[in-house]
Write an enzyme that holds these catalytic residues in place. Sequence first.
Site, PDB file in Angstrom:
ATOM      1  N   ARG A  11       1.149  -4.888   6.260  1.00 17.43           N
ATOM      2  CA  ARG A  11       0.628  -3.583   5.544  1.00 17.43           C
ATOM      3  C   ARG A  11       0.993  -2.698   5.503  1.00 17.43           C
ATOM      4  O   ARG A  11       2.166  -2.302   6.940  1.00 17.43           O
ATOM      5  CB  ARG A  11      -0.346  -3.170   6.288  1.00 17.43           C
ATOM      6  CG  ARG A  11      -1.060  -2.643   5.002  1.00 17.43           C
ATOM      7  CD  ARG A  11      -2.712  -1.808   5.180  1.00 17.43           C
ATOM      8  NE  ARG A  11      -3.287  -1.254   4.217  1.00 17.43           N
ATOM      9  CZ  ARG A  11      -4.078  -1.345   3.648  1.00 17.43           C
ATOM     10  NH1 ARG A  11      -5.249  -2.079   4.051  1.00 17.43           N
ATOM     11  NH2 ARG A  11      -4.404  -0.591   2.913  1.00 17.43           N
ATOM     12  N   ASP A  25       1.048  -1.223   0.381  1.00 22.22           N
ATOM     13  CA  ASP A  25       0.357  -0.013   0.320  1.00 22.22           C
ATOM     14  C   ASP A  25       1.200   1.339  -0.052  1.00 22.22           C
ATOM     15  O   ASP A  25       1.380   1.319   0.653  1.00 22.22           O
ATOM     16  CB  ASP A  25      -0.761  -0.202   2.037  1.00 22.22           C
ATOM     17  CG  ASP A  25      -1.687   1.052   0.951  1.00 22.22           C
ATOM     18  OD1 ASP A  25      -2.230   1.708   0.284  1.00 22.22           O
ATOM     19  OD2 ASP A  25      -2.156   1.265   2.199  1.00 22.22           O
ATOM     20  N   GLY A  26       0.680   2.070  -0.487  1.00 18.53           N
ATOM     21  CA  GLY A  26       0.969   3.610  -0.789  1.00 18.53           C
ATOM     22  C   GLY A  26       1.749   3.690  -2.088  1.00 18.53           C
ATOM     23  O   GLY A  26       2.302   5.067  -1.937  1.00 18.53           O
ATOM     24  N   ASN A  27       2.023   3.505  -3.458  1.00 24.69           N
ATOM     25  CA  ASN A  27       2.033   4.040  -3.982  1.00 24.69           C
ATOM     26  C   ASN A  27       1.498   5.151  -4.553  1.00 24.69           C
ATOM     27  O   ASN A  27       2.410   6.393  -4.803  1.00 24.69           O
ATOM     28  CB  ASN A  27       1.952   2.425  -4.909  1.00 24.69           C
ATOM     29  CG  ASN A  27       2.456   1.159  -5.322  1.00 24.69           C
ATOM     30  OD1 ASN A  27       3.225   0.891  -4.006  1.00 24.69           O
ATOM     31  ND2 ASN A  27       2.094   0.435  -6.020  1.00 24.69           N
ATOM     32  N   GLY A  28       0.552   5.694  -4.832  1.00 24.04           N
ATOM     33  CA  GLY A  28      -0.412   6.133  -5.100  1.00 24.04           C
ATOM     34  C   GLY A  28       0.008   7.565  -4.118  1.00 24.04           C
ATOM     35  O   GLY A  28       0.373   9.222  -4.572  1.00 24.04           O
ATOM     36  N   ARG A  29      -0.073   7.563  -3.167  1.00 23.85           N
ATOM     37  CA  ARG A  29       0.259   8.844  -2.152  1.00 23.85           C
ATOM     38  C   ARG A  29       1.748   9.060  -2.756  1.00 23.85           C
ATOM     39  O   ARG A  29       2.666   9.807  -2.759  1.00 23.85           O
ATOM     40  CB  ARG A  29       0.494   7.650  -0.425  1.00 23.85           C
ATOM     41  CG  ARG A  29      -1.208   8.360  -0.268  1.00 23.85           C
ATOM     42  CD  ARG A  29      -1.601   8.267   0.649  1.00 23.85           C
ATOM     43  NE  ARG A  29      -1.323   6.153   0.873  1.00 23.85           N
ATOM     44  CZ  ARG A  29      -1.901   5.439   1.799  1.00 23.85           C
ATOM     45  NH1 ARG A  29      -1.116   6.202   3.329  1.00 23.85           N
ATOM     46  NH2 ARG A  29      -2.122   4.539   2.326  1.00 23.85           N
ATOM     47  N   SER A  37      -7.601  -4.946   4.868  1.00 23.74           N
ATOM     48  CA  SER A  37      -8.658  -4.523   3.231  1.00 23.74           C
ATOM     49  C   SER A  37      -9.010  -6.027   2.509  1.00 23.74           C
ATOM     50  O   SER A  37      -8.774  -6.365   1.628  1.00 23.74           O
ATOM     51  CB  SER A  37      -7.789  -3.861   2.919  1.00 23.74           C
ATOM     52  OG  SER A  37      -7.991  -2.509   3.163  1.00 23.74           O
ATOM     53  N   SER A  41      -6.781  -6.117  -6.378  1.00 22.18           N
ATOM     54  CA  SER A  41      -8.046  -6.248  -5.047  1.00 22.18           C
ATOM     55  C   SER A  41      -9.246  -6.204  -5.721  1.00 22.18           C
ATOM     56  O   SER A  41      -9.358  -5.350  -6.958  1.00 22.18           O
ATOM     57  CB  SER A  41      -8.042  -5.689  -4.103  1.00 22.18           C
ATOM     58  OG  SER A  41      -9.139  -4.509  -4.244  1.00 22.18           O
ATOM     59  N   ARG A  59     -11.116   2.066  -8.699  1.00 20.87           N
ATOM     60  CA  ARG A  59     -10.412   3.398  -8.712  1.00 20.87           C
ATOM     61  C   ARG A  59     -10.821   3.883 -10.372  1.00 20.87           C
ATOM     62  O   ARG A  59     -11.647   2.571 -11.600  1.00 20.87           O
ATOM     63  CB  ARG A  59      -8.966   3.027  -9.044  1.00 20.87           C
ATOM     64  CG  ARG A  59      -8.861   2.668  -7.376  1.00 20.87           C
ATOM     65  CD  ARG A  59      -7.328   2.042  -7.877  1.00 20.87           C
ATOM     66  NE  ARG A  59      -6.706   1.882  -6.594  1.00 20.87           N
ATOM     67  CZ  ARG A  59      -5.696   1.636  -5.938  1.00 20.87           C
ATOM     68  NH1 ARG A  59      -4.074   2.124  -6.281  1.00 20.87           N
ATOM     69  NH2 ARG A  59      -5.194   1.260  -4.800  1.00 20.87           N
ATOM     70  N   ASN A 103      -9.883  -2.485  -6.250  1.00 21.80           N
ATOM     71  CA  ASN A 103      -9.515  -1.517  -7.310  1.00 21.80           C
ATOM     72  C   ASN A 103     -10.002  -1.479  -8.473  1.00 21.80           C
ATOM     73  O   ASN A 103      -9.773  -0.752  -9.260  1.00 21.80           O
ATOM     74  CB  ASN A 103      -8.202  -2.486  -6.853  1.00 21.80           C
ATOM     75  CG  ASN A 103      -7.090  -2.145  -5.934  1.00 21.80           C
ATOM     76  OD1 ASN A 103      -6.444  -2.860  -6.111  1.00 21.80           O
ATOM     77  ND2 ASN A 103      -7.789  -1.417  -5.049  1.00 21.80           N
TER      78      ASN A 103
END
Length: 263
Positions: free
Chosen positions: A209, A41-45, A217, A86, A92, A89
């Site tokens: 995570r 998690d966190g690629n976009g951020r 999730s 997932s 999106r 997803n």
Amino acid sequence: MSFENVDYTSLDIPSAPFSHPEIIPSFPQGAVPRHVGVIMDGNGRWAQERGLIRTNGHQAAEPVVFDIIAGAIEAGVRYLSLYTFSTENWKRSPQEVSFLMGFSRDIIHRRVAQMNEWGVRVRWSGRRPKLWKSVIKELEIAQEKTKNNTVIDVIFCINYGGRAEIADAAAAIAREVAESKIKGHKVTEKMISEHLYLPDVPDCDLVIRTSGEQRTSNFLPWQAAYAELDFIPELFPDCSREVLWRSIQKFAGRDRRFGGVKK
């Protein structure tokens, strides 16, 4: 499998794929989790914090995935499940979904030879409906090419949802009940496990995570019922094998009783 004669100098991962033995932590005997799941998690951020578009974050995650696979091999992890895409997803933006489908397909195509050299057995866990046929094709090619490898099973959870998996298992059992192959009142936990996507893969021991979020999730809810959880602050593109090793060291210090009491 020996890695001594393989030239990895051209691979685009943060450090040498296989570390000097002195760098690898010495984990207590029997304390390494057999099956580790990673919610990446966190690629976009990560991308947005740098003024980049979200897809740049997914691109930055690719070398990290393979650094972690290498680290898992070095630690002695036997199964590694990676939450890649997932069932949720699909919500999106169409642009990001399209990128993720194409990028997942291309990574598998581009990296299968490398994974085969490392002794990785590629597995896929997820639903076929909605998933791009080109992605399924590359997954099936990779699975066939690496099916005899025994160093580590790397399970790409693509179009995966834990509730969907349990629902699919229940539907399969219901069909067998309707066909009089089994009796409905004799359905057991073991029977449900045998109808999951990959019934031969053991339960998950450790779920990691990234990004600081503290939830699982819909990731492996059946298999991770007794897993140790480690929610770490790093965004996934900032991770590495050292982060994995840190989580394994925490795992080694946990007191796992599975509902019982140690004497």
